[in-house]
Design an enzyme around this catalytic site. Structure first.
Site, PDB file in Angstrom:
ATOM      1  N   ARG A 242      26.908  47.660  53.463  1.00 56.03           N
ATOM      2  CA  ARG A 242      27.928  46.693  53.850  1.00 56.03           C
ATOM      3  C   ARG A 242      28.059  45.541  52.861  1.00 56.03           C
ATOM      4  NH1 ARG A 242      27.897  45.916  60.098  1.00 56.03           N
ATOM      5  NH2 ARG A 242      26.752  47.808  59.697  1.00 56.03           N
ATOM      6  N   THR A 243      26.932  45.003  52.469  1.00 60.19           N
ATOM      7  CA  THR A 243      26.985  43.867  51.533  1.00 60.19           C
ATOM      8  C   THR A 243      27.595  44.306  50.201  1.00 60.19           C
ATOM      9  OG1 THR A 243      25.026  42.943  52.577  1.00 60.19           O
ATOM     10  CG2 THR A 243      25.574  42.088  50.417  1.00 60.19           C
TER      11      THR A 243
ATOM     12  N   LYS B  19      12.238  54.615  36.790  1.00 55.44           N
ATOM     13  CA  LYS B  19      11.440  55.126  35.670  1.00 55.44           C
ATOM     14  C   LYS B  19      10.438  54.084  35.188  1.00 55.44           C
ATOM     15  CE  LYS B  19      15.501  57.660  34.113  1.00 55.44           C
ATOM     16  NZ  LYS B  19      16.665  57.403  33.268  1.00 55.44           N
TER      17      LYS B  19
ATOM     18  N   ARG C  80      20.987  42.977  44.703  1.00 56.58           N
ATOM     19  CA  ARG C  80      20.033  42.963  45.814  1.00 56.58           C
ATOM     20  C   ARG C  80      18.751  43.619  45.338  1.00 56.58           C
ATOM     21  NH1 ARG C  80      19.967  43.798  52.131  1.00 56.58           N
ATOM     22  NH2 ARG C  80      21.664  42.336  51.901  1.00 56.58           N
TER      23      ARG C  80
ATOM     24  N   HIS D  13      19.770  35.013  51.038  1.00 58.57           N
ATOM     25  CA  HIS D  13      20.944  35.870  51.037  1.00 58.57           C
ATOM     26  C   HIS D  13      22.132  34.904  51.160  1.00 58.57           C
ATOM     27  CE1 HIS D  13      23.605  39.087  51.584  1.00 58.57           C
ATOM     28  NE2 HIS D  13      23.251  39.541  52.761  1.00 58.57           N
TER      29      HIS D  13
END
Lengths: 155, 308
Positions: free
Chosen positions: B56-57, B85, B106, B134
């Site tokens: 959603r974000t 990696k 994020r 956030h």
């Protein structure tokens, strides 16, 4: 000779250098570490711990010949031994006395207690802001967690 | 107020009250006249780096950039990025900054967005760094409250649910504390607001009280911010079921509340907020989710210097 100088001479026979007195006896070796004193150090260094002190019961002391700590270096000590006193000695005389002052920002000395902080994962310098001096309260610039005196750990 | 151009949006703690209000003002403009800005960022690219999934974000950031006329690229799954990696975050950011004009990121590690902002020369928008911040969520929460109540000053705001782990609660409470709101925290034992957050509120002179049940707190609340209580926070299911009963919002539960009470929820909800509440005037959470778009448009446009 001043009274101060006599006092210093009783605890230190160094001719030139720095005497760090009234250290928290439990953290003397951490102070050694943050002053980068190790087996590559060329100066004469004496470290004493659990010495009797009229003022604080037991104390630690470090004497470094021919090295003169700066205010910035002294401030770094305050993070782990806020009551320490620092004297700069020249020709057996106390030339300067520093009051330990907690820096507004502490860089690259302490570990962040948060294991999920980016400073615990990536190779970067830790950074804390001073929120409160007594009791000590620090704030990690990265993960924004508060860090109390009992959580302070030297890198 | 310092200019927003080239600024990073990392933590609500980086913004003064006036700066917060300025972002909300721009969000309002984006909300009311989106067509005016439909080509504002033509030729510019937003990279969405989601080292931790959050559909959603990510979609909300991408939609905001597309509505400003810009393009987007990125990854939604850390498994497809080089971090899998073993590449350091610093290296990943150095590479991506040459591909894009702004980054929304994020990451599961706290402080990662701050680090990215120190490495990159292009603006970083923190879309969540572990349990820390956030900020775009907090801005959209504030925008929703202001839009509904006409002000952020002096409101009576309740927070209910898991207040210990809910990062949206911590930063919203902190921001509302700056606006002189009275905060009422309602949570089961063990999921109370962290003492660090309360002490910080107290240092800034914030007014707050703690409660264990909603009955004592509901009085004349203007806003109720609800968060989900997760089963895994409890040792056994019986404890969870017992707690859940007292934190389940239904029409009956809201009897005695002010008719002007509005409910926010960062969503997704499970059963803490009954669907029957959706049809009442109390429900504000879908508008709140929709407000993510103008708010993120405002943040992107500000840091890109397209609006002052």
């Amino acid at each position: 000779m001043t009274t101060d100088a006599k006092k210093v001479r009783r605890i230190s026979q160094i001719r030139n250098g720095t005497v760090i007195d009234h250290l928290n006896p439990h953290r003397v070796f951490e102070v050694v570490k943050i002053l980068y004193i190790d087996d590559t150090t060329e100066e004469t260094v004496t470290v004493g711990t659990n010495l009797q002190s009229k003022v604080i019961g037991k104390k630690g002391i470090i004497k470094i010949s021919n090295r003169f700590l700066t205010q910035e270096e002294v401030n770094r000590l305050s993070v782990i031994s806020p009551n320490a006193t620092v004297s700069i000695i020249e020709e057996y005389e106390v030339k300067k006395k520093f009051k330990v002052k907690f820096p507004q920002e502490v860089r690259a000395i302490l570990n962040c207690p948060n294991p999920n902080c980016v400073t615990s994962i990536e190779e970067i310098e830790t950074r804390f802001k001073l929120v409160q001096e007594s009791p000590i309260l620090l704030f990690c610039t990265y993960c924004e967690r508060y860090c109390r005196e009992n959580e302070i750990e030297i890198l | 107020m310092s200019t927003f151009e080239k600024r990073n949006i990392i933590s609500m703690r980086d913004f003064t009250k006036d700066e917060i209000l300025h972002v909300l003002e721009v969000a309002k403009v984006m909300d009311e006249e989106p067509s005016k800005y439909a080509h504002a960022l033509e030729g510019k690219i937003l990279a969405t780096l989601f080292f931790e999934p959050s559909t959603r974000t990510r979609l909300s950031f991408e939609s905001a950039m597309l509505r400003l006329g810009g393009g987007t690229m990125g990854f939604a799954d850390p498994g497809s990025s080089s971090s899998k990696k073993g590449e350091s975050l610093s290296d990943s950011i150095k590479i991506v900054e040459s591909y894009a004009d702004v980054i929304a990121m994020r990451h599961p590690v706290e402080g990662s967005a701050r680090l990215a902002s120190e490495i990159a020369d292009i603006p970083i928008l923190n879309a969540g760094d572990g349990s820390n911040q956030h900020p775009s969520q907090t801005f959209l929460d504030l925008y929703t409250i202001q839009q509904e109540k006409g002000t952020l000053e002096g409101l009576k705001v309740g927070f209910m649910g898991d207040l210990k782990y809910g990062r949206t609660v911590h930063s919203l409470a902190n921001a509302l504390g700056q606006f002189g709101c009275e905060l009422l925290f309602v949570s089961p034992k063990g999921l109370e607001m962290p003492s660090d957050s309360l002490e910080e509120l107290a240092r800034m002179g914030g007014k707050f009280k703690e409660f264990e049940n909603f009955e004592e707190a509901k009085g004349d609340l203007d806003i109720l911010y609800v968060t989900r209580i997760q089963r895994e926070r409890f040792g056994d299911d019986l404890d969870y079921d017992k707690v859940r009963e007292g934190y389940n919002i239904s029409k009956k539960f809201l009897e005695g509340c002010s008719p002007d009470l509005r409910i926010l929820h960062p969503l997704p909800r499970v059963d803490e907020l009954s669907a029957e509440v959706d049809e009442t005037p109390h429900a504000l959470y879908f508008r709140q989710a929709a407000n993510g778009i103008p708010t993120r448009m405002a943040l992107i446009a500000l840091v890109m210097g397209m609006v002052s």
